[in-house]
Design a protein around this motif. Structure first.
Motif, PDB file in Angstrom:
ATOM      1  N   GLU A 160       0.823  -1.204   0.000  1.00  0.00           N
ATOM      2  CA  GLU A 160       0.000   0.000   0.000  1.00  0.00           C
ATOM      3  C   GLU A 160       0.860   1.258   0.000  1.00  0.00           C
ATOM      4  OE1 GLU A 160      -2.620   1.612   3.468  1.00  0.00           O
ATOM      5  OE2 GLU A 160      -3.884   0.235   2.323  1.00  0.00           O
ATOM      6  N   GLN A 161       2.017   1.195   0.688  1.00  0.00           N
ATOM      7  CA  GLN A 161       2.921   2.344   0.757  1.00  0.00           C
ATOM      8  C   GLN A 161       4.154   2.177  -0.114  1.00  0.00           C
ATOM      9  OE1 GLN A 161       3.519   4.080   4.705  1.00  0.00           O
ATOM     10  NE2 GLN A 161       2.119   2.561   5.545  1.00  0.00           N
ATOM     11  N   GLU A 162       4.247   1.029  -0.802  1.00  0.00           N
ATOM     12  CA  GLU A 162       5.451   0.701  -1.573  1.00  0.00           C
ATOM     13  C   GLU A 162       6.690   0.886  -0.697  1.00  0.00           C
ATOM     14  OE1 GLU A 162       5.375   2.817  -5.299  1.00  0.00           O
ATOM     15  OE2 GLU A 162       3.647   1.688  -6.021  1.00  0.00           O
ATOM     16  N   LEU A 163       6.594   0.338   0.502  1.00  0.00           N
ATOM     17  CA  LEU A 163       7.640   0.462   1.517  1.00  0.00           C
ATOM     18  C   LEU A 163       8.245  -0.906   1.799  1.00  0.00           C
ATOM     19  CD1 LEU A 163       9.146   1.925   3.877  1.00  0.00           C
ATOM     20  CD2 LEU A 163       7.118   1.433   5.293  1.00  0.00           C
ATOM     21  N   LEU A 164       9.565  -0.972   1.782  1.00  0.00           N
ATOM     22  CA  LEU A 164      10.287  -2.186   2.137  1.00  0.00           C
ATOM     23  C   LEU A 164      10.927  -2.016   3.504  1.00  0.00           C
ATOM     24  CD1 LEU A 164      11.418  -5.011   1.218  1.00  0.00           C
ATOM     25  CD2 LEU A 164      13.480  -3.752   0.516  1.00  0.00           C
ATOM     26  N   LEU A 165      10.580  -2.900   4.432  1.00  0.00           N
ATOM     27  CA  LEU A 165      11.283  -2.979   5.709  1.00  0.00           C
ATOM     28  C   LEU A 165      12.375  -4.030   5.520  1.00  0.00           C
ATOM     29  CD1 LEU A 165       8.204  -2.931   8.137  1.00  0.00           C
ATOM     30  CD2 LEU A 165       9.481  -1.002   7.171  1.00  0.00           C
ATOM     31  N   ALA A 166      13.596  -3.556   5.298  1.00  0.00           N
ATOM     32  CA  ALA A 166      14.667  -4.409   4.780  1.00  0.00           C
ATOM     33  C   ALA A 166      15.437  -5.150   5.860  1.00  0.00           C
ATOM     34  CB  ALA A 166      15.637  -3.577   3.943  1.00  0.00           C
ATOM     35  N   ALA A 167      15.203  -4.819   7.148  1.00  0.00           N
ATOM     36  CA  ALA A 167      15.991  -5.417   8.238  1.00  0.00           C
ATOM     37  C   ALA A 167      17.476  -5.213   7.936  1.00  0.00           C
ATOM     38  CB  ALA A 167      15.608  -6.875   8.446  1.00  0.00           C
ATOM     39  N   ASP A 168      18.269  -6.305   7.817  1.00  0.00           N
ATOM     40  CA  ASP A 168      19.702  -6.167   7.543  1.00  0.00           C
ATOM     41  C   ASP A 168      20.085  -6.579   6.122  1.00  0.00           C
ATOM     42  OD1 ASP A 168      19.912  -5.315  10.131  1.00  0.00           O
ATOM     43  OD2 ASP A 168      21.174  -6.961  10.834  1.00  0.00           O
ATOM     44  N   GLU A 169      19.086  -6.758   5.267  1.00  0.00           N
ATOM     45  CA  GLU A 169      19.378  -7.101   3.877  1.00  0.00           C
ATOM     46  C   GLU A 169      19.943  -5.900   3.116  1.00  0.00           C
ATOM     47  OE1 GLU A 169      19.324  -9.716   0.426  1.00  0.00           O
ATOM     48  OE2 GLU A 169      19.528  -9.933   2.600  1.00  0.00           O
ATOM     49  N   LEU A 170      19.565  -4.703   3.567  1.00  0.00           N
ATOM     50  CA  LEU A 170      20.117  -3.467   3.015  1.00  0.00           C
ATOM     51  C   LEU A 170      20.455  -2.544   4.179  1.00  0.00           C
ATOM     52  CD1 LEU A 170      17.564  -2.932   0.113  1.00  0.00           C
ATOM     53  CD2 LEU A 170      19.981  -3.522  -0.177  1.00  0.00           C
ATOM     54  N   ARG A 171      21.329  -1.565   3.936  1.00  0.00           N
ATOM     55  CA  ARG A 171      21.729  -0.589   4.955  1.00  0.00           C
ATOM     56  C   ARG A 171      21.748   0.797   4.336  1.00  0.00           C
ATOM     57  NH1 ARG A 171      27.454  -1.567   5.933  1.00  0.00           N
ATOM     58  NH2 ARG A 171      27.406  -2.339   3.784  1.00  0.00           N
TER      59      ARG A 171
END
Length: 237
Positions: A168-179
């Motif tokens: 809905e927000q085109e939001l990624l909660l990446a945790a530690d996959e990205l920084r």
């Protein structure tokens, strides 16, 4: 920091930097994503209250993976919130419930800790064994919280590492996959990623998602698409 109507980004000091657990806000209460290190309980509770929320409104805790800076306050929260539901991917579940040793906490690393810190860590491990049932999350699973989210299994950083995607927000909660490093988006941290080739292949799962912003546990919010970075990191795969 509030992102949209349903997502609250928390900021907790972590050494010389910060980490960013997330709250998803729904009518029935809050979902907490990751918990901070085991000596950060007071800071976590303070951050939740400073965001205008009640820690006792937390109904669910989603753990993105097994590392101590993500699960450290889980035992304390489970004690304070006896009805809270716990969620994690089965790839990291044996560590989170204390039945297997942590992947990155090697004997050599433990030996480098001050004695008091080692005792704190061992106490934390014993507390993990007291946790109640933890519900498994699987790749592609859709959950209703925060306006709707999808679980994306992204192993490599740990076997059970997950990202969460809120379409809905085109939001990624990446945790530690990205920084986010110095304001720029970066890939997984080599020193903390035992299987970097697998972590990079996991990025391919994110490549075709419409993403406008990325929330990284280390570094915070990145406004923009990760696709160019993902393409450069995976072009040789």
């Amino acid at each position: 920091m509030i992102i949209g109507q349903n997502v609250i980004v928390l900021t907790i000091p972590f050494g010389q930097s910060e980490v960013h657990p997330v709250l998803l806000k729904d009518k029935d209460g809050l979902t907490l994503i990751d918990t901070g290190m085991f000596d950060q309980y007071d800071a976590l509770i303070q951050a939740i209250r400073e965001a205008g929320e009640d820690p006792f409104s937390i109904k669910r805790i989603i753990l993105t993976h097994q590392d101590t800076d993500h699960i450290g306050n889980l035992p304390a929260l489970a004690r304070e919130l006896p009805g809270v539901q716990l969620f994690a991917h089965p790839g990291d579940l044996p560590v989170i419930n204390g039945s297997q040793p942590m992947l990155k906490m090697t004997p050599e690393r433990l030996a480098q800790m001050p004695q008091a810190r080692r005792e704190e860590f061992h106490s934390f491990l014993e507390q993990l064994k007291q946790l109640k049932d933890i519900t498994e999350l699987h790749d592609g699973e859709h959950l209703p919280w925060g306006g709707g989210l999808e679980i994306i299994h992204t192993p490599g950083h740990t076997p059970g590492h997950i990202c969460l995607y809120l379409p809905e927000q085109e939001l990624l909660l990446a945790a530690d996959e990205l920084r986010v490093v110095d304001g720029k988006l970066a890939g997984p941290w080599d020193a903390a990623t035992p299987d970097m080739p697998l972590a990079l292949r996991s990025l391919l799962k994110l490549k075709d998602l419409p993403i406008r912003s990325v929330l990284c546990y280390h570094g915070g919010l990145y406004e923009g698409s990760p696709q160019a970075l993902i393409g450069s990191l995976t072009e040789a795969l």
